[in-house]
Design a protein around this motif. Structure first.
Motif, PDB file in Angstrom:
ATOM      1  N   ARG A 178      -5.305  78.412  38.318  1.00 31.81           N
ATOM      2  CA  ARG A 178      -5.132  78.538  39.914  1.00 31.81           C
ATOM      3  C   ARG A 178      -6.534  78.313  40.431  1.00 31.81           C
ATOM      4  N   VAL A 179      -6.412  77.364  41.169  1.00 35.29           N
ATOM      5  CA  VAL A 179      -7.920  76.819  41.616  1.00 35.29           C
ATOM      6  C   VAL A 179      -7.794  77.080  43.191  1.00 35.29           C
ATOM      7  N   VAL A 180      -8.755  77.669  43.513  1.00 37.96           N
ATOM      8  CA  VAL A 180      -8.835  77.798  45.116  1.00 37.96           C
ATOM      9  C   VAL A 180     -10.242  77.491  45.537  1.00 37.96           C
ATOM     10  N   LEU A 181     -10.321  76.546  46.497  1.00 40.71           N
ATOM     11  CA  LEU A 181     -11.323  75.731  47.026  1.00 40.71           C
ATOM     12  C   LEU A 181     -11.701  76.089  48.432  1.00 40.71           C
ATOM     13  N   GLU A 182     -12.834  75.795  48.761  1.00 48.33           N
ATOM     14  CA  GLU A 182     -13.058  76.169  50.383  1.00 48.33           C
ATOM     15  C   GLU A 182     -12.958  74.994  51.214  1.00 48.33           C
ATOM     16  N   PRO A 183     -12.649  74.995  52.266  1.00 49.79           N
ATOM     17  CA  PRO A 183     -12.321  73.515  53.241  1.00 49.79           C
ATOM     18  C   PRO A 183     -13.752  73.378  53.566  1.00 49.79           C
ATOM     19  N   PRO A 184     -13.979  72.010  53.889  1.00 54.84           N
ATOM     20  CA  PRO A 184     -12.877  70.991  54.280  1.00 54.84           C
ATOM     21  C   PRO A 184     -12.413  70.411  52.909  1.00 54.84           C
ATOM     22  N   PHE A 185     -11.300  69.745  52.846  1.00 54.11           N
ATOM     23  CA  PHE A 185     -10.784  69.025  51.526  1.00 54.11           C
ATOM     24  C   PHE A 185     -10.280  67.605  51.939  1.00 54.11           C
ATOM     25  N   PRO A 186     -10.907  66.906  51.269  1.00 52.69           N
ATOM     26  CA  PRO A 186     -10.505  65.262  51.709  1.00 52.69           C
ATOM     27  C   PRO A 186      -9.228  64.957  51.083  1.00 52.69           C
ATOM     28  N   ASP A 187      -8.395  64.214  51.968  1.00 49.27           N
ATOM     29  CA  ASP A 187      -6.894  64.033  51.799  1.00 49.27           C
ATOM     30  C   ASP A 187      -6.954  63.193  50.228  1.00 49.27           C
ATOM     31  N   GLN A 188      -7.829  62.155  50.203  1.00 48.95           N
ATOM     32  CA  GLN A 188      -7.663  61.434  49.143  1.00 48.95           C
ATOM     33  C   GLN A 188      -8.044  62.065  47.682  1.00 48.95           C
TER      34      GLN A 188
ATOM     35  N   GLN B 291     -16.959  68.782  41.797  1.00 50.13           N
ATOM     36  CA  GLN B 291     -18.378  68.786  42.412  1.00 50.13           C
ATOM     37  C   GLN B 291     -18.623  67.446  42.987  1.00 50.13           C
ATOM     38  N   ALA B 292     -18.467  66.321  42.320  1.00 46.98           N
ATOM     39  CA  ALA B 292     -18.769  64.968  42.868  1.00 46.98           C
ATOM     40  C   ALA B 292     -18.109  64.465  44.034  1.00 46.98           C
ATOM     41  N   ALA B 293     -16.933  65.363  44.464  1.00 43.89           N
ATOM     42  CA  ALA B 293     -16.468  65.228  45.750  1.00 43.89           C
ATOM     43  C   ALA B 293     -17.006  66.096  46.887  1.00 43.89           C
ATOM     44  N   ASP B 294     -17.967  66.905  46.525  1.00 45.28           N
ATOM     45  CA  ASP B 294     -18.726  67.739  47.339  1.00 45.28           C
ATOM     46  C   ASP B 294     -18.000  68.875  47.845  1.00 45.28           C
ATOM     47  N   VAL B 295     -16.836  69.396  46.957  1.00 45.98           N
ATOM     48  CA  VAL B 295     -15.891  70.467  47.285  1.00 45.98           C
ATOM     49  C   VAL B 295     -16.409  72.001  46.747  1.00 45.98           C
TER      50      VAL B 295
END
Length: 334
Positions: free
Chosen positions: A246-256, A297-301
């Protein structure tokens, strides 16, 4: 993957090359195709499979309700084809969608009727009947006709009448369908007690994976009329262990990025709010996990957390049936 078993005479159930064909010519359907399995006394065995897998037809052949096109079956030492009527002194069944009890009789009268079918006297059975009614919340309705009860209560009456017969083998087809949580928990306790204390054999068909995983010693998985797996529950879970996170990320999150992750990994259960984005992902190896982290990381998320989730029998069931049916089609009801 099939466990070894004892001699046929010592088995509670022995099915050999069971086959059932309906129709002829272009309308011919192989509902069950060469199914073989053995069940030892005092065990609880789950019979699983998607709709149309052949489970119900197999059960009806075990009970002598459907005549096999080929193959043979023994239950409690009885050749089902040769001793169909004597068979019912040794096996009880609760079938899905069937009227398993008499609705004009009261709960108590149904219990007494079915117990006497197996030769139990009312004196001997009365204490057990009272305990079953207490266990499943029917004691206060004991003298009411079944027709006046709710669907949940009718299901409970069917269940306790099957248990009241005290046969060597019982077959339960979707026993928790319509049951409330408390009754489902009582069912688990009673089935394990019957197997462990009374050496009763239980064949259970259910889509309730939590129930199957909790009480079954072993599971047989059918798909498109054939057995595709037969093993202990824990062995199957170990065999198909998939690392899920289960992965939890901080926004913002790119739609692509979601589209890229969906295309690369097996992702599920996406949720998004103002303060986080969450999803589950199944990975086949540790290297895939690091590849996923690198992609984020590459998507800067910003990664807030990644928690491992354990596999369960539901995951195994989906894995097995997906592998056997790669295009996802399901035959019509069997």
């Amino acid at each position: 993957m099939t466990p070894s078993h004892g001699s046929e005479s010592s088995l509670a159930i022995s099915a050999q090359n069971l086959t059932k064909t309906f129709g002829t010519g272009e309308d011919r359907v192989n509902a069950v195709d060469g199914v073989s399995f053995d069940v030892e006394p005092g065990t609880v065995v789950g019979l699983l499979g998607p709709n149309g897998a052949g489970k119900t037809t197999t059960i009806k052949m075990l009970l002598g309700l459907v005549t096999p096109t080929a193959g043979s079956v023994q239950v409690a030492g009885q050749d089902v084809a040769a001793n169909r009527y004597d068979l019912y002194n040794h096996v009880g069944a609760m079938l899905e969608g069937a009227r398993n009890v008499y609705w004009r009789l009261t709960v108590r009268e149904n219990l007494e009727f079915f117990a006497q079918l197996c030769g139990h006297t009312l004196t001997d059975a009365r204490g057990r009947h009272h305990r079953l009614m207490e266990q499943f919340g029917l004691a206060e309705r004991a003298d009411e006709p079944v027709s006046s009860l709710s669907r949940d209560m009718k299901q409970r009456v069917s269940l306790i009448c099957t248990l009241a017969r005290r046969t060597e083998v019982i077959v339960l087809d979707e026993p928790t369908l319509g049951l409330d949580l408390e009754s489902s928990i009582e069912l688990r306790r009673e089935i394990r007690r019957l197997a462990e204390r009374d050496a009763m054999t239980v064949l259970l068909s259910s889509h309730d994976m939590d129930l199957v995983e909790a009480i079954c010693d072993r599971v047989i998985v059918m798909h498109e009329g054939a057995v595709i797996a037969d093993d202990r529950v824990d062995n199957l879970i170990d065999l198909f262990e998939v690392q899920s996170y289960r992965v939890v990320l901080e926004p913002p999150f790119p739609d692509q990025l979601r589209a890229e992750l969906d295309g690369t990994y097996e992702t599920h259960n996406w949720t998004q709010s103002s303060d986080h984005v969450q999803f589950d992902v199944a990975l086949s190896s540790g290297s895939e996990f690091y590849d996923l982290i690198s992609a984020l990381q590459a998507a800067d998320v910003t990664l807030r957390s990644a928690r491992s989730l354990g596999s369960d029998l539901g995951d195994v069931f989906l894995e097995l049936t997906d592998r056997s049916n790669p295009i996802g089609s399901t035959p019509e009801g069997r």
